[in-house]
Write a protein that holds these residues in place. Sequence first.
Motif, PDB file in Angstrom:
ATOM      1  N   ALA A 116      -0.252 -33.025  10.418  1.00  0.00           N
ATOM      2  CA  ALA A 116      -1.161 -32.023   9.660  1.00  0.00           C
ATOM      3  C   ALA A 116       0.292 -30.683   9.345  1.00  0.00           C
ATOM      4  N   ALA A 120       3.269 -35.148   5.032  1.00  0.00           N
ATOM      5  CA  ALA A 120       2.579 -36.415   4.537  1.00  0.00           C
ATOM      6  C   ALA A 120       2.780 -37.655   5.628  1.00  0.00           C
ATOM      7  N   GLY A 122       0.379 -38.818   7.579  1.00  0.00           N
ATOM      8  CA  GLY A 122      -0.738 -39.849   7.442  1.00  0.00           C
ATOM      9  C   GLY A 122      -0.462 -40.497   6.191  1.00  0.00           C
ATOM     10  N   ASP A 125       1.653 -43.603   7.029  1.00  0.00           N
ATOM     11  CA  ASP A 125       1.107 -44.505   7.750  1.00  0.00           C
ATOM     12  C   ASP A 125       0.216 -45.462   6.852  1.00  0.00           C
ATOM     13  N   THR A 197      -4.856 -29.123   4.348  1.00  0.00           N
ATOM     14  CA  THR A 197      -4.213 -28.994   2.898  1.00  0.00           C
ATOM     15  C   THR A 197      -5.230 -28.357   2.019  1.00  0.00           C
TER      16      THR A 197
HETATM   17  P1  ATP Z   1      -0.150 -33.817   3.392  1.00  0.00           P
HETATM   18  O1  ATP Z   1       1.246 -33.278   3.476  1.00  0.00           O
HETATM   19  O2  ATP Z   1      -0.145 -35.236   2.813  1.00  0.00           O
HETATM   20  O3  ATP Z   1      -1.105 -32.961   2.808  1.00  0.00           O
HETATM   21  P2  ATP Z   1      -0.239 -33.494   6.191  1.00  0.00           P
HETATM   22  O4  ATP Z   1       1.238 -34.200   6.478  1.00  0.00           O
HETATM   23  O5  ATP Z   1      -0.374 -31.924   6.245  1.00  0.00           O
HETATM   24  O6  ATP Z   1      -0.711 -34.132   4.837  1.00  0.00           O
HETATM   25  P3  ATP Z   1      -1.261 -35.529   8.105  1.00  0.00           P
HETATM   26  O7  ATP Z   1      -0.660 -35.488   9.392  1.00  0.00           O
HETATM   27  O8  ATP Z   1      -0.881 -36.438   7.081  1.00  0.00           O
HETATM   28  O9  ATP Z   1      -1.359 -33.978   7.046  1.00  0.00           O
HETATM   29  O10 ATP Z   1      -2.974 -35.482   7.989  1.00  0.00           O
HETATM   30  C1  ATP Z   1      -3.894 -34.473   8.203  1.00  0.00           C
HETATM   31  C2  ATP Z   1      -5.184 -34.805   8.771  1.00  0.00           C
HETATM   32  O11 ATP Z   1      -5.513 -36.112   8.670  1.00  0.00           O
HETATM   33  C3  ATP Z   1      -4.876 -34.939  10.311  1.00  0.00           C
HETATM   34  O12 ATP Z   1      -5.075 -33.458  10.934  1.00  0.00           O
HETATM   35  C4  ATP Z   1      -6.088 -36.016  10.760  1.00  0.00           C
HETATM   36  O13 ATP Z   1      -7.114 -35.615  11.308  1.00  0.00           O
HETATM   37  C5  ATP Z   1      -6.098 -36.972   9.695  1.00  0.00           C
HETATM   38  N1  ATP Z   1      -5.560 -38.236   9.808  1.00  0.00           N
HETATM   39  C6  ATP Z   1      -6.030 -39.219   9.111  1.00  0.00           C
HETATM   40  N2  ATP Z   1      -5.323 -40.308   9.399  1.00  0.00           N
HETATM   41  C7  ATP Z   1      -3.996 -40.010   9.944  1.00  0.00           C
HETATM   42  C8  ATP Z   1      -2.922 -40.397  10.430  1.00  0.00           C
HETATM   43  N3  ATP Z   1      -2.517 -41.871  10.305  1.00  0.00           N
HETATM   44  N4  ATP Z   1      -1.935 -39.776  11.103  1.00  0.00           N
HETATM   45  C9  ATP Z   1      -2.188 -38.183  11.244  1.00  0.00           C
HETATM   46  N5  ATP Z   1      -3.390 -37.806  10.714  1.00  0.00           N
HETATM   47  C10 ATP Z   1      -4.320 -38.378  10.244  1.00  0.00           C
END
Ligand code: ATP
Length: 317
Positions: A116, A120, A122, A125, A197
Motif C-alpha cells: 500500500a 503497485a 499487488g 504480484d 488509493t
Molecule cells: P497501487 O499503487 O497499484 O494503487 P499500492 O502499491 O498502493 O497499489 P498494494 O500494495 O498493491 O498497494 O496493495 C494495496 C492493498 O491491496 C493492500 O493493502 C492489501 O490489502 C491488498 N492486496 C491484495 N493483494 C495484494 C498483494 N498481492 N500484495 C499486497 N497487497 C495486496
Amino acid sequence: TGPRESTVPPRSGSASSVRVEAPGKVNLFLSVGAPGPDGYHPLTTVFQAVRLIETVTARRQSAQDHGTVTLTLEEPDADVPVDESNLAVRAATLLAQTTGVSEGVDLLLRKRVPVAGGMAGGSADAAAALVACNALWGTGLSLPELSALAARLGADVPFPLTGATAVGSGRGDLVTPIMTRGAYHWVFALAEEGLSTPAVFRRFDELTGGGQPAVRDVPEALTAALRAGDTRALAASLHNDLQAAALDLRPELAEVIAVAEEAGALRAIVSGSGPTIAALVEDPGSAQRVSRALKASGQVADVLRADAPVAGARVVG
Ligand code: ATP
C-alpha cells in the motif's frame, strides 16, 4: 506478436514449478482527469519499473487439491491477504477461468515492494502470477492476451508485464513503451502506515472539484530527458497530480520531501498515490547520503534504494 514473446515461454510440459519476477514502479508523471460516467479517472502517466522485485513461484498441485488456488507468503504480513482477495490469487483464478484450466496451483509470494505504498506491488504480484501460471499450465497466452486479462484485474496490472519505461493512458492500463537511455537511481522513503488509493482519489476530487476535464499529455521535456539519459532534466520534469491530495492526508510527508532534497536529492515526489516518497538522485553516492539523512530524520519507517528501469515480468526458474 505471437505466443512466443520472451515473457511467455512455450508450453512447459511437465515442469513442477515456475518462478517469475516482476517489478514495482514509480510514476515519473501523473496527470489525472475528471472521472467519467463509470466513476473512473482517466489519466496519463509515465511508469518506470524499479529494482524492487516481487517473486511468485507457481507450484503444480497433487491430484487431491484439484482446482484450488492457494497462496503462501514467504514472510507472513498482516497487511497482505492470503485468501481469494489477494491479487495474485485473483490473477491465477481469472487465467484458469478464461482458458478453461481445471487444475489448481499453489502460489508462493516473496514481497519486496512496500505494501500500500503507491508502488503497485499487488499489481506486480498479479502480473507475475499470470506469467507463472500461463507457463505452468501451458496455456500459451501471448503478451497482448495476458495484458488484456491484466487490465481486468486492475489499471496498474498491465504495466509490470511490460516493465522498463512506458506511457500509461486510459486508466493507466493502456501501456506504450518509450525509449530511454541510462540508469536512474532512486531512494524510497516508506511510511509506517499505507494509504488507500481510492481514498487518495476521493481527496483529489474534493480538492480539485473532480480534476481537469482533459488529462495533460506527457511533457516533451520529460520524454526528451529520458531519451537523453539526463537525470537533472528528468528531475525537473517529474510531476504527480495526486501529490497535493496525498500531502493533505499526510501533511508530515512534506517534511520527508524536504529532508531528501536538503540531503542532495535532485527532486523528491509522492510515488503514485503515496505515501512512499520517491527521491531521484544523481548517483549511488548521493543515494547513500539521502538514505542516511532520511533514516536519521526519524520521519520514515524504512528506506529502500533501487535503480531503474528494469525488465517486466519474466520467468527466472
Ligand atoms: P497501487 O499503487 O497499484 O494503487 P499500492 O502499491 O498502493 O497499489 P498494494 O500494495 O498493491 O498497494 O496493495 C494495496 C492493498 O491491496 C493492500 O493493502 C492489501 O490489502 C491488498 N492486496 C491484495 N493483494 C495484494 C498483494 N498481492 N500484495 C499486497 N497487497 C495486496
